[in-house]
Write a protein that holds these residues in place. Structure first.
Motif, PDB file in Angstrom:
ATOM      1  N   ASP A 176      38.425  18.101 -58.637  1.00 23.32           N
ATOM      2  CA  ASP A 176      38.955  16.838 -59.163  1.00 23.32           C
ATOM      3  C   ASP A 176      40.486  16.829 -59.123  1.00 23.32           C
ATOM      4  N   ALA A 177      41.089  17.977 -59.474  1.00 22.55           N
ATOM      5  CA  ALA A 177      42.556  18.056 -59.487  1.00 22.55           C
ATOM      6  C   ALA A 177      43.129  17.915 -58.080  1.00 22.55           C
ATOM      7  N   ALA A 178      42.384  18.386 -57.082  1.00 26.44           N
ATOM      8  CA  ALA A 178      42.878  18.357 -55.700  1.00 26.44           C
ATOM      9  C   ALA A 178      42.500  17.069 -54.978  1.00 26.44           C
ATOM     10  N   ALA A 179      41.614  16.275 -55.563  1.00 22.67           N
ATOM     11  CA  ALA A 179      41.071  15.107 -54.869  1.00 22.67           C
ATOM     12  C   ALA A 179      42.139  14.053 -54.595  1.00 22.67           C
ATOM     13  N   GLY A 180      42.034  13.415 -53.443  1.00 24.51           N
ATOM     14  CA  GLY A 180      42.813  12.221 -53.144  1.00 24.51           C
ATOM     15  C   GLY A 180      41.981  11.001 -53.505  1.00 24.51           C
ATOM     16  N   TRP A 181      42.345   9.871 -52.959  1.00 21.83           N
ATOM     17  CA  TRP A 181      41.596   8.656 -53.239  1.00 21.83           C
ATOM     18  C   TRP A 181      41.798   7.660 -52.115  1.00 21.83           C
ATOM     19  N   ALA A 182      40.930   6.671 -52.111  1.00 25.20           N
ATOM     20  CA  ALA A 182      41.039   5.644 -51.077  1.00 25.20           C
ATOM     21  C   ALA A 182      40.455   4.328 -51.590  1.00 25.20           C
ATOM     22  N   VAL A 183      41.139   3.227 -51.218  1.00 25.83           N
ATOM     23  CA  VAL A 183      40.575   1.891 -51.368  1.00 25.83           C
ATOM     24  C   VAL A 183      40.228   1.420 -49.970  1.00 25.83           C
ATOM     25  N   ARG A 184      39.000   0.991 -49.794  1.00 24.42           N
ATOM     26  CA  ARG A 184      38.522   0.611 -48.469  1.00 24.42           C
ATOM     27  C   ARG A 184      37.924  -0.786 -48.503  1.00 24.42           C
ATOM     28  N   ALA A 185      38.073  -1.483 -47.388  1.00 25.29           N
ATOM     29  CA  ALA A 185      37.415  -2.771 -47.192  1.00 25.29           C
ATOM     30  C   ALA A 185      36.178  -2.547 -46.333  1.00 25.29           C
ATOM     31  N   GLN A 186      35.070  -3.096 -46.796  1.00 27.09           N
ATOM     32  CA  GLN A 186      33.819  -2.979 -46.043  1.00 27.09           C
ATOM     33  C   GLN A 186      33.706  -4.196 -45.121  1.00 27.09           C
ATOM     34  N   THR A 187      34.125  -4.028 -43.879  1.00 29.45           N
ATOM     35  CA  THR A 187      34.163  -5.138 -42.930  1.00 29.45           C
ATOM     36  C   THR A 187      32.950  -5.103 -42.008  1.00 29.45           C
ATOM     37  N   ALA A 188      32.790  -6.191 -41.255  1.00 26.28           N
ATOM     38  CA  ALA A 188      31.681  -6.250 -40.292  1.00 26.28           C
ATOM     39  C   ALA A 188      31.841  -5.201 -39.202  1.00 26.28           C
ATOM     40  N   GLN A 189      33.062  -4.798 -38.938  1.00 30.25           N
ATOM     41  CA  GLN A 189      33.318  -3.803 -37.899  1.00 30.25           C
ATOM     42  C   GLN A 189      33.277  -2.364 -38.433  1.00 30.25           C
ATOM     43  N   GLY A 190      33.151  -2.212 -39.736  1.00 36.61           N
ATOM     44  CA  GLY A 190      33.147  -0.878 -40.326  1.00 36.61           C
ATOM     45  C   GLY A 190      34.071  -0.810 -41.526  1.00 36.61           C
ATOM     46  N   THR A 191      34.389   0.401 -41.930  1.00 35.72           N
ATOM     47  CA  THR A 191      35.217   0.607 -43.110  1.00 35.72           C
ATOM     48  C   THR A 191      36.685   0.704 -42.729  1.00 35.72           C
ATOM     49  N   GLN A 192      37.515  -0.032 -43.442  1.00 34.95           N
ATOM     50  CA  GLN A 192      38.962  -0.016 -43.199  1.00 34.95           C
ATOM     51  C   GLN A 192      39.677   0.490 -44.448  1.00 34.95           C
ATOM     52  N   ARG A 193      40.443   1.585 -44.307  1.00 37.32           N
ATOM     53  CA  ARG A 193      41.183   2.125 -45.447  1.00 37.32           C
ATOM     54  C   ARG A 193      42.444   1.296 -45.659  1.00 37.32           C
ATOM     55  N   LEU A 194      42.653   0.861 -46.895  1.00 43.67           N
ATOM     56  CA  LEU A 194      43.795   0.018 -47.223  1.00 43.67           C
ATOM     57  C   LEU A 194      44.890   0.779 -47.961  1.00 43.67           C
ATOM     58  N   ALA A 195      44.495   1.752 -48.765  1.00 42.51           N
ATOM     59  CA  ALA A 195      45.470   2.498 -49.567  1.00 42.51           C
ATOM     60  C   ALA A 195      44.829   3.805 -49.983  1.00 42.51           C
ATOM     61  N   GLY A 196      45.659   4.746 -50.418  1.00 46.85           N
ATOM     62  CA  GLY A 196      45.097   5.994 -50.920  1.00 46.85           C
ATOM     63  C   GLY A 196      46.033   7.170 -50.754  1.00 46.85           C
ATOM     64  N   ARG A 197      45.503   8.344 -51.054  1.00 46.58           N
ATOM     65  CA  ARG A 197      46.242   9.592 -50.922  1.00 46.58           C
ATOM     66  C   ARG A 197      45.281  10.658 -50.428  1.00 46.58           C
ATOM     67  N   ASP A 198      45.714  11.460 -49.479  1.00 51.64           N
ATOM     68  CA  ASP A 198      44.870  12.519 -48.932  1.00 51.64           C
ATOM     69  C   ASP A 198      44.676  13.632 -49.969  1.00 51.64           C
ATOM     70  N   PRO A 199      43.521  14.308 -49.942  1.00 50.87           N
ATOM     71  CA  PRO A 199      43.295  15.398 -50.899  1.00 50.87           C
ATOM     72  C   PRO A 199      44.117  16.630 -50.548  1.00 50.87           C
ATOM     73  N   GLU A 200      44.333  17.460 -51.534  1.00 60.25           N
ATOM     74  CA  GLU A 200      44.992  18.738 -51.321  1.00 60.25           C
ATOM     75  C   GLU A 200      43.933  19.817 -51.094  1.00 60.25           C
ATOM     76  N   PRO A 201      44.258  20.860 -50.383  1.00 60.38           N
ATOM     77  CA  PRO A 201      43.266  21.919 -50.156  1.00 60.38           C
ATOM     78  C   PRO A 201      42.997  22.705 -51.444  1.00 60.38           C
ATOM     79  N   THR A 202      41.802  23.251 -51.559  1.00 57.37           N
ATOM     80  CA  THR A 202      41.458  24.113 -52.690  1.00 57.37           C
ATOM     81  C   THR A 202      41.147  25.511 -52.172  1.00 57.37           C
ATOM     82  N   THR A 203      41.185  26.457 -53.061  1.00 56.67           N
ATOM     83  CA  THR A 203      40.874  27.834 -52.690  1.00 56.67           C
ATOM     84  C   THR A 203      39.559  28.253 -53.330  1.00 56.67           C
ATOM     85  N   ASP A 204      38.911  29.232 -52.728  1.00 63.35           N
ATOM     86  CA  ASP A 204      37.665  29.747 -53.277  1.00 63.35           C
ATOM     87  C   ASP A 204      37.895  30.350 -54.661  1.00 63.35           C
ATOM     88  N   ILE A 205      36.907  30.216 -55.510  1.00 60.42           N
ATOM     89  CA  ILE A 205      36.951  30.841 -56.828  1.00 60.42           C
ATOM     90  C   ILE A 205      36.314  32.222 -56.701  1.00 60.42           C
TER      91      ILE A 205
END
Length: 587
Positions: free
Chosen positions: A261-290
């Motif tokens: 959860d701490a590393a997660a990014g996010w995205a707002v997407r539009a569900q269009t007839a041609q597919g999914t279009q990302r409008l805004a967001g932030r890429d996730p950060e990598p996590t390490t093995d526990i």
């Protein structure tokens, strides 16, 4: 007179026209602003119908805005920041907040039109005025997680993210057919049990079972073909070995999820007839093995050792040199009572005599070779203390009384101690100390000050108000082996933090108690496992309820392994000792 009047009229008309133009301009701006603000206010009030009502297409606007709230939530703020009367437009600033505590923000500015429709001023309906991309299709928010990390044991993979299939059953399904397919995997699932579950939820669908890929594969086609049965694939964190179970897994899963959860990014997407279009967001950060301290070999051995026991039973094993939790197992009967290995509190019985002799030795009232009385029973300060089956040894060295577990001896030693002596000696061995340990929620136990002689007698034999968890007694064994209480660790490099640090245990005391524990194996109450080289231990039987029931305990030290075995309502220490033997012989 007529001419003068006409001239006045000619001058008056232009004056009224100027004034009229001025009034027209102010009213237009004001009306545009009012309707734009009404639109924004309705959006802020989460009222699609009210927002739609001030547009040129109320039904369509209300429906689109309602769908927007379903996809993005309602934590949003809209503000009109400008009106252009010449262009007939207004500017709308928006801020959406997503995720836990609203720490993910989407900010944007849009432009909308305002028209005098003849039926009043209206916002010209355009979905893009409310949010960019909304005109292309419904918008959704979702967290974007990094590539899943693993939970590792010290010697291999412990847990990984895997695909599972949720089997949902709705009314009208052929329950006998469903039970025939999944019953072999989970025998408790039958047609009557499924019907009972459906009846309990009053006709809503139920989840019959969640299956791993290896379990669903042979029956997936048949299940999918059944009417009113739906299969829903999901991803979950699971043990690599299906049979592996431990009360540590829940805490590790929470830690894994927290990291994701701490590393997660996010995205707002539009569900269009041609597919999914990302409008805004932030890429996730990598996590390490526990990386955990669990040893798969010891964990398997502990679980296998408990398998034959029908009563709730647990084993906790710790490496004294590091405090690393090596294994923590419960059988299925214990699992129904919760994580009792970590937080279950029980009278520790004679295993607590490790604390009692430690306190007595530190008080200087005895040595391991002191001759002490071990009658079959004794009246000590009004409390009649019997030995198991009233065995008696007469006068023997203290180390013999300990190895043979003389209650009468230990009660007499305890009554002569100061009220805080047992409390302090227990704390030196980690019992009664609270630890904040990443991945673990634990309680070690409680040893209240014994301010009356009768209570000291009871506590001296691990009864009265003394309680301990299996984890707490494993800490006692580990502390004796280490010479002081090690900080328990489950996640490598993240040791637990004690709520207080008691005085150190004198090295000579630890050595003397360990010598007595060795005699318990060679010539005392645990001789059935004396074939295990170098093993130290202490048995325990702890009465509870009406003194007609008793828990069975065994704590031991074998090299760099300290452990506690607990068997609920075993009536003797025998089952715990036998389980310890099975575990140790398996490695």
């Amino acid at each position: 007179m007529r001419t003068t009047t006409r001239m006045l009229a000619l001058f008056a008309v232009p004056a009224l026209t100027v004034t009229g133009c001025g009034l027209f301009t102010d009213e237009t701006t004001e009306k545009m602003t009012d309707v734009a603000n009404s639109f924004a206010d309705a959006l802020n009030a989460d009222d699609p119908a009210a927002a739609g009502a001030v547009t040129t297409d109320p039904p369509r606007a209300a429906d689109t805005i309602g769908t927007l709230y379903e996809g993005l939530g309602k934590d949003a703020h809209f503000e009109v920041t400008g009106v252009d009367k010449d262009a007939g437009t207004f500017t709308l600033d928006a801020t959406w907040k997503f995720g836990k505590d609203g720490h993910n923000e989407w900010k944007y500015t849009t432009t909308g039109k305002v028209d005098d429709t003849g039926d009043g001023w209206k916002v010209g309906w355009d979905a893009a005025t409310v949010a960019p991309g909304l005109d292309a299709g419904p918008l959704t928010y979702s967290a974007v997680y990094p590539e899943a990390s693993r939970v590792l044991a010290s010697d291999g993979e412990l847990m990984t993210q895997q695909v599972v299939t949720v089997v949902n059953v709705s009314p009208g399904a052929d329950l006998a057919a469903v039970a025939n397919l999944i019953g072999p995997i989970s025998p408790g699932i039958t047609a009557p049990s499924l019907q009972s579950d459906l009846t309990a939820v009053q006709g809503k669908p139920i989840t019959a079972i969640t299956l791993r890929e290896t379990d669903i594969a042979p029956i997936e086609t048949q299940l999918a073909a059944l009417a009113n049965v739906t299969l829903s694939p999901q991803t979950r964190l699971l043990t690599v070995e299906k049979e592996l179970a431990s009360p540590t897994l829940a805490g590790l899963a929470q830690l894994w999820q927290s990291d994701a959860d701490a590393a997660a990014g996010w995205a707002v997407r539009a569900q269009t007839a041609q597919g999914t279009q990302r409008l805004a967001g932030r890429d996730p950060e990598p996590t390490t093995d526990i990386r955990t301290t669990l040893d798969l070999g010891w964990q398997r051995a502990a679980e296998s050792a408990l398998a034959p026991i029908t009563q709730p039973a647990t084993i906790v094993a710790i490496a004294p040199s590091t405090g690393n939790v090596v294994a923590m197992a419960q059988n299925s009967a214990a699992d129904t009572q919760g994580p009792i290995a970590l937080t279950g509190l029980y009278p520790p019985g004679s295993t607590f005599k490790t604390v009692t002799v430690s306190a007595a030795l530190q008080a200087g009232t005895v040595t391991p070779d002191s001759i002490v009385a071990c009658p079959g029973s004794a009246n000590i300060e009004g409390r009649v203390i019997p030995n198991d089956n009233n065995f008696e040894l007469g006068n023997v060295p203290l180390h013999t009384a300990f190895a043979r577990s003389c209650n009468t001896t230990m009660g007499r030693l305890a009554v002569d101690l100061p009220p805080e002596a047992l409390t302090d000696a227990a704390a030196q061995l980690g019992l009664g100390i609270d630890y904040v340990t990443p991945g673990l929620t634990t309680v070690t136990g409680s040893v209240p000050a014994a301010d009356t002689p009768a209570l000291r007698v009871e506590e001296g034999i691990g009864q009265g108000k003394v309680t301990a968890s299996p984890f707490g007694m494993a800490m006692v064994a580990a502390s004796l082996a280490h010479g002081s209480a090690p900080n328990p660790t489950l996640v490598a490099g993240q040791p637990g933090t004690p709520d207080r640090t008691p005085p150190a245990l004198p090295a000579t005391i630890a050595d003397q108690v360990k010598t007595m524990m060795r005699e318990t194996i060679t010539d005392g109450t645990a001789t059935q496992i004396r074939d295990i080289p170098g093993l130290l231990g202490k048995t325990g039987t702890a009465e509870f309820i009406d003194d007609t029931h008793a828990h069975g305990w065994f704590v031991g030290i074998s090299g760099d392994l300290a452990f506690a075995v607990f068997v609920h309502d075993a009536n003797s220490s025998g089952p715990a000792v036998e389980a310890a033997g099975r575990m140790l012989r398996a490695r």
